[in-house]
Design an enzyme around this catalytic site. Sequence first.
Site, short mmCIF file in Angstrom:
data_model
loop_
_atom_site.label_atom_id
_atom_site.label_comp_id
_atom_site.label_asym_id
_atom_site.label_seq_id
_atom_site.Cartn_x
_atom_site.Cartn_y
_atom_site.Cartn_z
N LYS A 146 6.82 -6.08 -9.53
CA LYS A 146 6.12 -4.60 -9.56
C LYS A 146 6.50 -4.35 -10.91
O LYS A 146 7.33 -4.49 -11.82
CB LYS A 146 6.90 -3.99 -8.51
P1 NAD Z 1 -4.45 5.12 -4.02
O1 NAD Z 1 -3.80 5.64 -5.53
O2 NAD Z 1 -5.62 4.37 -3.94
O3 NAD Z 1 -4.33 6.27 -2.97
C1 NAD Z 1 -3.08 7.30 -2.68
C2 NAD Z 1 -3.56 8.38 -1.79
O4 NAD Z 1 -2.63 8.95 -1.51
C3 NAD Z 1 -4.97 9.21 -2.33
O5 NAD Z 1 -5.71 9.37 -1.28
C4 NAD Z 1 -4.17 10.61 -2.70
O6 NAD Z 1 -4.68 11.45 -2.72
C5 NAD Z 1 -2.95 10.34 -1.61
N1 NAD Z 1 -1.76 11.13 -1.83
C6 NAD Z 1 -1.18 11.23 -3.08
N2 NAD Z 1 -0.13 12.03 -2.92
C7 NAD Z 1 -0.24 12.62 -1.85
C8 NAD Z 1 0.38 13.80 -0.83
N3 NAD Z 1 1.43 14.38 -1.47
N4 NAD Z 1 0.02 13.95 0.29
C9 NAD Z 1 -0.86 13.39 0.86
N5 NAD Z 1 -1.45 12.34 0.31
C10 NAD Z 1 -1.32 12.10 -1.03
O7 NAD Z 1 -3.12 4.24 -3.68
P2 NAD Z 1 -3.16 3.01 -2.60
O8 NAD Z 1 -3.49 1.75 -3.26
O9 NAD Z 1 -3.95 3.44 -1.22
O10 NAD Z 1 -1.61 3.05 -1.98
C11 NAD Z 1 -0.96 3.84 -1.27
C12 NAD Z 1 0.34 3.32 -0.77
O11 NAD Z 1 0.00 1.98 -0.23
C13 NAD Z 1 1.10 3.12 -1.76
O12 NAD Z 1 2.67 3.23 -1.30
C14 NAD Z 1 1.42 1.40 -2.15
O13 NAD Z 1 2.23 1.15 -2.69
C15 NAD Z 1 0.90 0.73 -0.84
N6 NAD Z 1 0.50 -0.49 -0.94
C16 NAD Z 1 -0.93 -0.64 -1.51
C17 NAD Z 1 -1.49 -1.60 -1.61
C18 NAD Z 1 -2.82 -1.90 -2.14
O14 NAD Z 1 -3.62 -2.89 -2.08
N7 NAD Z 1 -3.58 -1.02 -2.77
C19 NAD Z 1 -1.01 -2.68 -1.17
C20 NAD Z 1 0.28 -2.61 -0.35
C21 NAD Z 1 0.94 -1.46 -0.27
#
Ligand code: NAD
Length: 451
Positions: A146
């Site tokens: 990571k």
């Molecule tokens: P992203 O940056 O695309 O989206 C994050 C979202 O969370 C946004 O809508 C943002 O406004 C919202 N957010 C941020 N702070 C917030 C809060 N305090 N309250 C409510 N909403 C809030 O990120 P992502 O890629 O969607 O990742 C989200 C989670 O999923 C993370 O934990 C990431 O590690 C996990 N994840 C992502 C992937 C991937 O392929 N993108 C894969 C596995 C796991």
Amino acid sequence: MSALQDGVETTYMGDPFTPISWKLNPKGLFSSKHFLYCDHMSNSGPSAFSEVNEKVAQAGEILGLKPGVISALSSCEREVVISIPLRRGDDVEVLTGYRVQHSSARGPRKGGIRFHQDVDLDEVRALASLMTWKTALIDVPFGGAKGGVAVDASKLTPIEKEEIIRRWTRSLVHVLGHHRDIPAPDMGTDAKTMAWLMDEFHRLEGFQPACVTGKPVELFGAPGREEATGRGVAQIAAATLEKNDVKVKDATVAIQGFGNVGRYAALVCQELGMKVIAISDVSGGIVDTKGIDIASIFNVKSLADVQADERIGAAEVLEVKCDILIPAALGNVINESNMDKINAAFIIEGANQPLSIAADRELRVQGVVIVPDILANSGGVMGSYFEWTQNIQEFSWPIEKFRNELDARMEKAFGNVHNVSKQYSVDLRTAAFIVSVERVALAFEMRGSLV
Ligand code: NAD
């Protein structure tokens, strides 16, 4: 060995597949202490990395692994901390960047890069370790890693973002590569960021599109990868309902996060017949018990721009009464402070580590079924695996093939975890760790005794 490159001190040692337990602490001093060393421990409760290792140790004990093997599986092979001087106006702001490689026992390390102000070494270690268990659980030939940069992504201009990812790539190029360590997007980074990463990597190392996944489709990306994590979350939600004899049609869903994961999870839940009744992003949340039409708001930048009769706070969405709750934003959002207010029968962990260990324990006692992150959001790394293989073969799949493969493999992983939970009479998280820890331990031992 320590090398000074491009004004930034990095650590680098020999063959990337050699497990090395070197630690470089943020002050630049090497520490030979074991994995419990942590300068960035959160003030509230146990560190994220120690929480993951608690599950690793538990699975290891159930499997009868030797303490030394459990200890090896609980350590990171390599950790690199870099400084990133960023031009801001006529001055410079120095950011801290990270790449932690947890394990290469089952293949090249794989894991995203996060741009978020709360990123620290402990969080990156925890997420790197989760990648090892995730890739093993879904049986793809990767280890875990990571990366991150401690910066508020929402306050960066596109040029600043590009400057940061290019500097991050230059400083870490020695430990990256399609057979060493393959980054992908995570919070605060996206396909565009991965395109800049690939371009910088190509300038330094030559053509190697498989050096990073989650790229734009127009630039060696795979149709289907962008939606893969959210799609997998929704498929797992449907499978969980079915296993528990609850109808998928009209099952109510609340989702925190409307980014990559939350947006696609919401869309596919709707496509599968579920009713998304509440959703939030950092700007706040909206509620509609008749069901929000996700398709019609899919492309909005912020939920603040959506017309809604009922608005709630960003975290309040977690307390909405529903069948399925999908935390898909930040880690540790369900903890001692709000676990008594959770009103869902099933929690599908779209985000990584959204529940504290205490909340996980308490909610299970109350009968809530929790599908762990390493299973629920593994569609992302499954999709990355498809993109990586297509890049290496220089052969592109149609999106239907991508979706069919993804759905079939997610179903298989879910069925496997479910069966192991019955076999050992344990919850789904413990079962998922039993499956993955056994696979990694086996690979680790089969590589030989002389490391
Ligand atoms: P992203 O940056 O695309 O989206 C994050 C979202 O969370 C946004 O809508 C943002 O406004 C919202 N957010 C941020 N702070 C917030 C809060 N305090 N309250 C409510 N909403 C809030 O990120 P992502 O890629 O969607 O990742 C989200 C989670 O999923 C993370 O934990 C990431 O590690 C996990 N994840 C992502 C992937 C991937 O392929 N993108 C894969 C596995 C796991």
